[in-house]
Write a protein that holds these residues in place. Structure first.
Motif, PDB file in Angstrom:
ATOM      1  N   SER A   1     -43.511 120.038  10.757  1.00 20.79           N
ATOM      2  CA  SER A   1     -44.110 121.292  11.234  1.00 20.79           C
ATOM      3  C   SER A   1     -43.962 122.378  10.179  1.00 20.79           C
ATOM      4  O   SER A   1     -43.093 122.307   9.297  1.00 20.79           O
ATOM      5  N   ILE A   2     -44.804 123.394  10.275  1.00 18.42           N
ATOM      6  CA  ILE A   2     -44.739 124.509   9.334  1.00 18.42           C
ATOM      7  C   ILE A   2     -43.403 125.234   9.473  1.00 18.42           C
ATOM      8  O   ILE A   2     -42.849 125.735   8.485  1.00 18.42           O
ATOM      9  N   GLN A   3     -42.855 125.251  10.705  1.00 18.23           N
ATOM     10  CA  GLN A   3     -41.558 125.908  10.907  1.00 18.23           C
ATOM     11  C   GLN A   3     -40.446 125.181  10.148  1.00 18.23           C
ATOM     12  O   GLN A   3     -39.572 125.814   9.539  1.00 18.23           O
ATOM     13  N   GLU A   4     -40.495 123.844  10.167  1.00 17.55           N
ATOM     14  CA  GLU A   4     -39.488 123.074   9.443  1.00 17.55           C
ATOM     15  C   GLU A   4     -39.614 123.290   7.949  1.00 17.55           C
ATOM     16  O   GLU A   4     -38.602 123.424   7.238  1.00 17.55           O
ATOM     17  N   LEU A   5     -40.853 123.311   7.436  1.00 13.81           N
ATOM     18  CA  LEU A   5     -41.064 123.554   6.000  1.00 13.81           C
ATOM     19  C   LEU A   5     -40.525 124.930   5.610  1.00 13.81           C
ATOM     20  O   LEU A   5     -39.890 125.078   4.553  1.00 13.81           O
ATOM     21  N   GLN A   6     -40.767 125.934   6.444  1.00 15.76           N
ATOM     22  CA  GLN A   6     -40.292 127.281   6.163  1.00 15.76           C
ATOM     23  C   GLN A   6     -38.766 127.337   6.138  1.00 15.76           C
ATOM     24  O   GLN A   6     -38.164 127.910   5.209  1.00 15.76           O
ATOM     25  N   GLN A   7     -38.145 126.759   7.166  1.00 11.99           N
ATOM     26  CA  GLN A   7     -36.678 126.786   7.234  1.00 11.99           C
ATOM     27  C   GLN A   7     -36.052 126.055   6.053  1.00 11.99           C
ATOM     28  O   GLN A   7     -35.059 126.520   5.468  1.00 11.99           O
ATOM     29  N   LEU A   8     -36.644 124.917   5.698  1.00  9.20           N
ATOM     30  CA  LEU A   8     -36.115 124.134   4.594  1.00  9.20           C
ATOM     31  C   LEU A   8     -36.246 124.882   3.271  1.00  9.20           C
ATOM     32  O   LEU A   8     -35.303 124.912   2.453  1.00  9.20           O
ATOM     33  N   ALA A   9     -37.399 125.487   3.049  1.00  9.79           N
ATOM     34  CA  ALA A   9     -37.620 126.235   1.806  1.00  9.79           C
ATOM     35  C   ALA A   9     -36.669 127.422   1.694  1.00  9.79           C
ATOM     36  O   ALA A   9     -36.096 127.684   0.627  1.00  9.79           O
ATOM     37  N   ARG A  10     -36.489 128.162   2.755  1.00 12.16           N
ATOM     38  CA  ARG A  10     -35.594 129.328   2.737  1.00 12.16           C
ATOM     39  C   ARG A  10     -34.143 128.910   2.474  1.00 12.16           C
ATOM     40  O   ARG A  10     -33.405 129.597   1.767  1.00 12.16           O
ATOM     41  N   ALA A  11     -33.757 127.776   3.085  1.00 13.37           N
ATOM     42  CA  ALA A  11     -32.391 127.296   2.871  1.00 13.37           C
ATOM     43  C   ALA A  11     -32.166 126.927   1.407  1.00 13.37           C
ATOM     44  O   ALA A  11     -31.097 127.199   0.836  1.00 13.37           O
TER      45      ALA A  11
ATOM     46  N   GLY B   1     -50.665 133.223   4.937  1.00 14.72           N
ATOM     47  CA  GLY B   1     -50.237 134.554   4.535  1.00 14.72           C
ATOM     48  C   GLY B   1     -48.894 134.497   3.852  1.00 14.72           C
ATOM     49  O   GLY B   1     -48.318 133.432   3.640  1.00 14.72           O
ATOM     50  N   GLY B   2     -48.378 135.678   3.501  1.00 17.94           N
ATOM     51  CA  GLY B   2     -47.084 135.754   2.839  1.00 17.94           C
ATOM     52  C   GLY B   2     -47.027 136.895   1.856  1.00 17.94           C
ATOM     53  O   GLY B   2     -47.827 137.839   1.904  1.00 17.94           O
ATOM     54  N   ASN B   3     -46.085 136.779   0.898  1.00 14.07           N
ATOM     55  CA  ASN B   3     -45.904 137.818  -0.110  1.00 14.07           C
ATOM     56  C   ASN B   3     -45.642 137.163  -1.462  1.00 14.07           C
ATOM     57  O   ASN B   3     -45.840 135.956  -1.629  1.00 14.07           O
ATOM     58  N   ASP B   4     -45.196 137.941  -2.429  1.00 14.92           N
ATOM     59  CA  ASP B   4     -45.006 137.411  -3.785  1.00 14.92           C
ATOM     60  C   ASP B   4     -43.957 136.311  -3.853  1.00 14.92           C
ATOM     61  O   ASP B   4     -44.019 135.436  -4.721  1.00 14.92           O
ATOM     62  N   THR B   5     -42.978 136.321  -2.931  1.00 16.01           N
ATOM     63  CA  THR B   5     -41.897 135.337  -3.013  1.00 16.01           C
ATOM     64  C   THR B   5     -42.012 134.185  -2.018  1.00 16.01           C
ATOM     65  O   THR B   5     -41.352 133.161  -2.189  1.00 16.01           O
ATOM     66  N   PHE B   6     -42.860 134.355  -1.005  1.00 13.08           N
ATOM     67  CA  PHE B   6     -42.917 133.309   0.026  1.00 13.08           C
ATOM     68  C   PHE B   6     -44.303 133.323   0.676  1.00 13.08           C
ATOM     69  O   PHE B   6     -44.747 134.347   1.193  1.00 13.08           O
ATOM     70  N   VAL B   7     -44.974 132.153   0.669  1.00 14.84           N
ATOM     71  CA  VAL B   7     -46.283 132.024   1.316  1.00 14.84           C
ATOM     72  C   VAL B   7     -46.334 130.726   2.124  1.00 14.84           C
ATOM     73  O   VAL B   7     -45.583 129.779   1.848  1.00 14.84           O
ATOM     74  N   GLN B   8     -47.223 130.700   3.087  1.00 15.12           N
ATOM     75  CA  GLN B   8     -47.436 129.488   3.884  1.00 15.12           C
ATOM     76  C   GLN B   8     -48.858 129.502   4.423  1.00 15.12           C
ATOM     77  O   GLN B   8     -49.510 130.545   4.479  1.00 15.12           O
ATOM     78  N   GLY B   9     -49.320 128.306   4.818  1.00 16.20           N
ATOM     79  CA  GLY B   9     -50.663 128.234   5.365  1.00 16.20           C
ATOM     80  C   GLY B   9     -51.003 126.813   5.764  1.00 16.20           C
ATOM     81  O   GLY B   9     -50.169 125.899   5.704  1.00 16.20           O
ATOM     82  N   GLY B  10     -52.239 126.608   6.201  1.00 19.59           N
ATOM     83  CA  GLY B  10     -52.667 125.286   6.609  1.00 19.59           C
ATOM     84  C   GLY B  10     -54.168 125.193   6.706  1.00 19.59           C
ATOM     85  O   GLY B  10     -54.880 126.199   6.663  1.00 19.59           O
ATOM     86  N   GLY B  11     -54.651 123.951   6.804  1.00 24.03           N
ATOM     87  CA  GLY B  11     -56.078 123.737   6.912  1.00 24.03           C
ATOM     88  C   GLY B  11     -56.410 122.262   6.848  1.00 24.03           C
ATOM     89  O   GLY B  11     -55.608 121.411   7.239  1.00 24.03           O
ATOM     90  N   LYS B  12     -57.609 121.938   6.342  1.00 24.94           N
ATOM     91  CA  LYS B  12     -58.052 120.552   6.226  1.00 24.94           C
ATOM     92  C   LYS B  12     -58.401 120.240   4.778  1.00 24.94           C
ATOM     93  O   LYS B  12     -58.909 121.089   4.056  1.00 24.94           O
ATOM     94  N   THR B  13     -58.139 119.008   4.370  1.00 22.03           N
ATOM     95  CA  THR B  13     -58.494 118.590   3.016  1.00 22.03           C
ATOM     96  C   THR B  13     -58.544 117.071   2.944  1.00 22.03           C
ATOM     97  O   THR B  13     -57.871 116.378   3.717  1.00 22.03           O
TER      98      THR B  13
ATOM     99  N   VAL C   1     -53.382 119.708   7.010  1.00 22.04           N
ATOM    100  CA  VAL C   1     -52.386 119.874   5.955  1.00 22.04           C
ATOM    101  C   VAL C   1     -51.725 121.244   6.100  1.00 22.04           C
ATOM    102  O   VAL C   1     -52.362 122.217   6.496  1.00 22.04           O
ATOM    103  N   GLN C   2     -50.428 121.298   5.823  1.00 30.71           N
ATOM    104  CA  GLN C   2     -49.689 122.558   5.842  1.00 30.71           C
ATOM    105  C   GLN C   2     -48.851 122.653   4.580  1.00 30.71           C
ATOM    106  O   GLN C   2     -48.404 121.629   4.044  1.00 30.71           O
ATOM    107  N   PHE C   3     -48.654 123.864   4.095  1.00 24.98           N
ATOM    108  CA  PHE C   3     -47.901 124.025   2.853  1.00 24.98           C
ATOM    109  C   PHE C   3     -47.018 125.256   2.913  1.00 24.98           C
ATOM    110  O   PHE C   3     -47.254 126.184   3.691  1.00 24.98           O
ATOM    111  N   VAL C   4     -45.986 125.230   2.054  1.00 28.69           N
ATOM    112  CA  VAL C   4     -45.097 126.375   1.865  1.00 28.69           C
ATOM    113  C   VAL C   4     -44.785 126.465   0.378  1.00 28.69           C
ATOM    114  O   VAL C   4     -44.544 125.449  -0.286  1.00 28.69           O
TER     115      VAL C   4
END
Length: 398
Positions: free
Chosen positions: A308-318, A369-381, A338-341
């Motif tokens: 999930s995007i939440q897991e990717l976010q938590q993992l990246a921040r850690a 969305g996001g900022n200079d230090t952290f971004v996330q999003g999703g879609g199809k590819t 597809v989802q990315f962080v």
């Protein structure tokens, strides 16, 4: 009006009548007009009857320009002069029970608490009345339901009487009557006197029972949902079935189902809390493992499946906390989704992570969305996770 079969004998299930007209309405529907009928047309809050004229099905009945139109699926043969009408009696008697029950319940609210009914709806499953009060207590509901069922058990007669406007003052009417000309009263002696054009059983006992199901606020009014007659039996049937199933699942006697379900819910909440804590610990271990996997590589990339995007976010921040000099690029794919962080630590001199997200958005149909230090999003590819990671790395190195 008073000569109509459904007023002469409310219990009439079948009848003979002469055809006056077979025609097509403005909306294209076929209808038949008779010289008399036991089919009740929609009106006064009561739905229309259905049934048959000979072997032709009657699907709707309406009063239009003085005629009672029996809407049918097909016309009778042109040479047909008389018909045998047969009502769907189960439907009609159900409407009679609900309508009479509404009179009794409404009168009980007036008698006990002076709460007036301002509207009434007879639905396919339940009946509702809107009361002119913003508050109803459980004690009031119980008292009204008991009073209504006492009236039913008394098996009082339900009388009808045709009167003139001049005679209205002789009767203690529950509410003012707006109609003129022929006025039909429905009377439960010493209890309720009301102007009504609907059909009702001949005694209160014909209603069988009344059960209030629920209430809800309607602005400054209160809507009461209830059922009468056989609907009470049907309501009890499905509720009994659901309760029995719930009791089996809860492994408890039916009378103790609520307590058993509450225990299960408490256990579930406790387990969910423990699972959340365990997931956080696992993510912490995973973050340490990824951070230590290649300690000299400034960019940590990883492709996942079904994360999930939440897991990717938590993992990246850690990880950026553990390794503030690193940049993290994660991609997870589930079928076409597809989802990315993308995240960078405070000690890195990498480009803005928005450059990475812009590179990703150019090849996926999505947003983020996001900022200079952290971004996330999703879609199809159609790209694989590793191919998408490559494009993210390219964006970092430009």
């Amino acid at each position: 009006m008073k000569e109509l079969f459904y007023y002469q004998d409310v219990m009439m299930k079948e009848f003979e009548a002469s055809i006056l007209k077979q025609a097509i309405a403005e909306d294209g529907r076929k209808y038949i007009v008779l010289d008399n009928t036991a089919f009740y047309p929609t009106g006064g809050g009561q739905p229309h009857d259905t049934g048959y004229l000979n072997d032709v099905e009657v699907v709707d009945v309406e009063k239009e320009d003085g005629d009672i139109r029996h809407y049918v699926l097909s016309f009778l043969p042109e040479d047909t002069k008389t018909v045998h009408g047969k009502l769907d009696w189960e439907r009609r008697f159900d409407h009679m029970q609900q309508h009479a029950g509404q009179h009794i319940l409404t009168a009980s609210f007036v008698e006990l608490f002076n709460y007036q009914t301002v509207s009434f709806h007879l639905g396919q499953e339940t009946v509702t009345i809107d009361l002119d009060t913003s508050e109803l207590t459980e004690e009031e509901l119980q008292a009204v339901e008991k009073r209504a069922n006492d009236i039913i058990l008394d098996n009082r007669p339900i009388e009808t009487k045709w009167i003139t406007e001049e005679e209205l003052s002789k009767y203690p009417l529950r509410k003012a009557i707006q109609v003129t000309g022929e006025i039909r009263l429905v009377i439960i002696p010493k209890f309720d006197y009301n102007g009504c054009g609907g059909t009702h059983p001949t005694t209160t006992g014909g209603v069988q029972a009344i059960k209030i199901l629920s209430t809800e606020k309607q602005k400054n009014k209160t809507r009461v949902h209830f059922v009468c007659g056989m609907r009470v039996v049907h309501e009890l049937g499905w509720r009994k079935k659901e309760l029995s199933e719930a009791a089996k699942l809860a492994n408890a006697p039916e009378k103790e189902t609520a307590g058993a379900v509450q225990k299960l819910l408490d256990t579930q909440k406790s387990l969910e809390k423990k699972c959340t804590q365990a997931e956080k610990q696992l993510l912490s271990y995973e973050a340490k493992e990824l951070a230590m996997e290649n300690p000299t590589v400034p960019i940590i990339t990883k492709a996942f499946v079904n994360r999930s995007i939440q897991e990717l976010q938590q993992l990246a921040r850690a990880i950026v906390k553990l390794a503030p000099g690193n940049t993290i690029l994660f991609v997870s794919k589930d079928r076409e989704q597809v989802q990315f962080v993308a995240a960078k630590g405070k000690d890195t001199e990498q480009v803005s992570m928005k450059d990475v997200s812009n590179a990703v958005f150019s090849v996926i149909d999505g947003n983020g969305g996001g900022n200079d230090t952290f971004v996330q999003g999703g879609g199809k590819t159609g790209l694989s996770p590793n191919e998408l990671l490559s494009k993210m790395v390219e964006a970092l190195n430009k």
